[in-house]
Design a protein around this motif. Structure first.
Motif, short mmCIF file in Angstrom:
data_model
loop_
_atom_site.label_atom_id
_atom_site.label_comp_id
_atom_site.label_asym_id
_atom_site.label_seq_id
_atom_site.Cartn_x
_atom_site.Cartn_y
_atom_site.Cartn_z
N VAL A 1 -51.52 14.65 76.17
CA VAL A 1 -51.41 13.23 76.22
C VAL A 1 -50.79 13.07 77.65
O VAL A 1 -51.22 12.44 78.33
CB VAL A 1 -50.12 12.76 75.59
CG1 VAL A 1 -49.46 11.65 75.86
CG2 VAL A 1 -50.84 12.65 73.95
N ARG A 2 -50.06 13.89 78.32
CA ARG A 2 -49.34 14.29 79.74
C ARG A 2 -50.71 14.16 80.56
O ARG A 2 -50.81 13.29 81.64
CB ARG A 2 -48.65 15.25 80.16
CG ARG A 2 -48.15 15.43 81.59
CD ARG A 2 -47.68 16.61 81.98
NE ARG A 2 -48.80 17.64 82.22
CZ ARG A 2 -49.80 17.39 83.06
NH1 ARG A 2 -49.59 16.50 83.83
NH2 ARG A 2 -50.61 18.59 83.03
N SER A 3 -51.61 14.83 80.44
CA SER A 3 -53.01 15.04 81.27
C SER A 3 -53.67 13.57 81.03
O SER A 3 -54.07 13.36 82.16
CB SER A 3 -53.82 16.19 80.80
OG SER A 3 -55.04 16.28 81.59
N ALA B 1 -53.70 6.91 87.01
CA ALA B 1 -54.21 7.08 88.39
C ALA B 1 -55.54 6.18 88.65
O ALA B 1 -55.56 5.51 89.53
CB ALA B 1 -54.71 8.50 88.64
N GLU B 2 -56.40 6.21 87.63
CA GLU B 2 -57.46 5.56 87.68
C GLU B 2 -57.22 3.96 87.82
O GLU B 2 -57.68 3.11 88.51
CB GLU B 2 -58.45 5.81 86.56
CG GLU B 2 -59.26 6.94 86.65
CD GLU B 2 -59.78 7.43 85.59
OE1 GLU B 2 -60.07 6.61 84.41
OE2 GLU B 2 -60.61 8.46 85.40
N PHE B 3 -56.27 3.43 86.73
CA PHE B 3 -55.84 2.14 86.70
C PHE B 3 -55.22 1.68 88.12
O PHE B 3 -55.45 0.54 88.33
CB PHE B 3 -55.09 1.98 85.43
CG PHE B 3 -54.38 0.49 85.20
CD1 PHE B 3 -55.29 -0.31 84.41
CD2 PHE B 3 -53.38 -0.10 85.70
CE1 PHE B 3 -54.92 -1.46 84.08
CE2 PHE B 3 -52.97 -1.29 85.62
CZ PHE B 3 -53.84 -2.00 84.62
N LEU C 1 -53.83 1.88 78.36
CA LEU C 1 -53.39 3.17 77.51
C LEU C 1 -53.61 3.04 76.17
O LEU C 1 -54.05 3.90 75.84
CB LEU C 1 -52.05 3.64 77.94
CG LEU C 1 -51.85 4.14 79.55
CD1 LEU C 1 -50.45 4.17 79.76
CD2 LEU C 1 -52.62 5.43 79.76
N ALA C 2 -53.04 1.93 75.54
CA ALA C 2 -53.05 1.87 74.29
C ALA C 2 -54.32 1.96 73.64
O ALA C 2 -54.61 2.28 72.57
CB ALA C 2 -52.35 0.36 73.79
N GLY C 3 -55.37 1.43 74.36
CA GLY C 3 -56.54 1.13 73.90
C GLY C 3 -57.57 2.70 74.23
O GLY C 3 -58.36 3.05 73.45
N LYS C 4 -56.92 3.51 75.01
CA LYS C 4 -57.70 4.80 75.37
C LYS C 4 -57.02 5.99 74.84
O LYS C 4 -57.65 6.94 74.39
CB LYS C 4 -57.76 4.74 76.97
CG LYS C 4 -58.61 3.91 77.30
CD LYS C 4 -58.69 3.95 79.03
CE LYS C 4 -59.78 3.11 79.46
NZ LYS C 4 -59.52 3.15 80.97
N THR D 1 -48.09 4.68 71.59
CA THR D 1 -48.56 4.67 73.08
C THR D 1 -47.04 4.88 73.72
O THR D 1 -46.13 4.05 73.37
CB THR D 1 -49.16 3.47 73.53
OG1 THR D 1 -50.38 3.41 72.91
CG2 THR D 1 -49.30 3.70 75.07
N PRO D 2 -47.00 6.01 74.66
CA PRO D 2 -45.59 6.17 75.32
C PRO D 2 -44.93 5.07 76.25
O PRO D 2 -45.98 4.29 76.92
CB PRO D 2 -45.66 7.19 76.10
CG PRO D 2 -47.06 7.99 75.72
CD PRO D 2 -47.78 6.99 74.98
N ARG D 3 -43.86 4.45 76.09
CA ARG D 3 -43.43 3.66 76.87
C ARG D 3 -43.04 4.49 78.36
O ARG D 3 -42.57 5.81 78.27
CB ARG D 3 -41.87 3.01 76.43
CG ARG D 3 -42.24 2.13 75.11
CD ARG D 3 -42.83 0.91 75.68
NE ARG D 3 -43.10 0.30 74.52
CZ ARG D 3 -43.64 -1.18 74.51
NH1 ARG D 3 -44.18 -1.39 75.68
NH2 ARG D 3 -43.84 -1.80 73.47
N PHE D 4 -43.37 3.97 79.50
CA PHE D 4 -43.31 4.61 80.81
C PHE D 4 -42.59 3.82 81.48
O PHE D 4 -42.43 2.73 81.70
CB PHE D 4 -44.31 5.01 81.24
CG PHE D 4 -45.48 4.01 81.49
CD1 PHE D 4 -45.44 3.15 82.63
CD2 PHE D 4 -46.40 3.52 80.31
CE1 PHE D 4 -46.41 2.01 82.68
CE2 PHE D 4 -47.18 2.68 80.64
CZ PHE D 4 -47.36 1.83 81.72
#
Length: 108
Positions: A7-9, A16-18, A73-76, A82-85
């Motif tokens: 998940v971290r990776s 980064a892409e987003f 992120l939630a979609g991928k 999905t972690p809150r960040f």
């Protein structure tokens, strides 16, 4: 541990892409690392900003695009939550860069 690392990776790559796709400021921002909690419900995304004087503006912009990133992120991510960040400046990376700069100055 394997799932946490995976998940971290994924979070690092997708974020980064987003950010690269949605970044509108003149400053450069790079994700240096991501830390994910054991339960995968929280994450800290550490960034570096150049020039350093633009850190506050960059953090504001990251906070503004954060909800869009969360939805992306939630979609991928194929996990239950999905972690809150949050975004934070990577002070360790800044210090490392300063040490390298000082060492380069000593060599010249």
């Amino acid at each position: 541990m394997y799932k946490q690392e995976r998940v971290r990776s994924l979070l690092l790559r997708i974020a980064a892409e987003f950010i690269a796709e949605h970044w509108i400021l003149d400053s450069r921002v790079a994700i240096s690392r991501v830390e994910v909690s054991r339960g995968l419900k929280a994450a800290v995304i550490y960034v570096t900003v150049h020039p350093e004087s633009q850190e506050k503006n960059a953090l504001r912009e990251l906070a503004a695009i954060g909800p869009k990133l969360y939805n992306d992120l939630a979609g991928k991510l194929k996990i239950k939550f999905t972690p809150r960040f949050v975004f934070r400046i990577d002070e360790g990376e800044k210090n490392r860069e300063k040490v390298e700069e000082l060492l380069r100055g000593l060599k010249n």
